[in-house]
Motif scaffolding. Sequence first.
Motif: not given
Length: 103
Positions: A2-9
């Motif tokens: 989830a933190s990686t996904t948020q990083l790309f956002v």
Amino acid sequence: MASTTQLFVELWVSLASLLRSYTAAHGLNGNRQATVELGEDRITVRHGDQWLDLVRDGAQVAWRRENGLSGTMQFTEAGRLCTAVGEEEMDMVAEAWARELMQ
């Protein structure tokens, strides 16, 4: 994950912001403006008949231009963009696109 996904956002939003800033800077001398539309998975930049369309799927970014050119790149966790040629700083990529669009 989830933190990686948020990083790309967050990187996606930053890329749109860079495109806004650089197109504005390149348009100052000629009093020209570009529009930058930001969506969850699409950024569209328009200036006259020229445009850049970016579509994001996770870290993957596909781009197309009005002249038929296209390609793909990927965000790195360090905030760079990786292409087949290598990695480049996101701001350098955004500035080059803005310069081309605002000519």
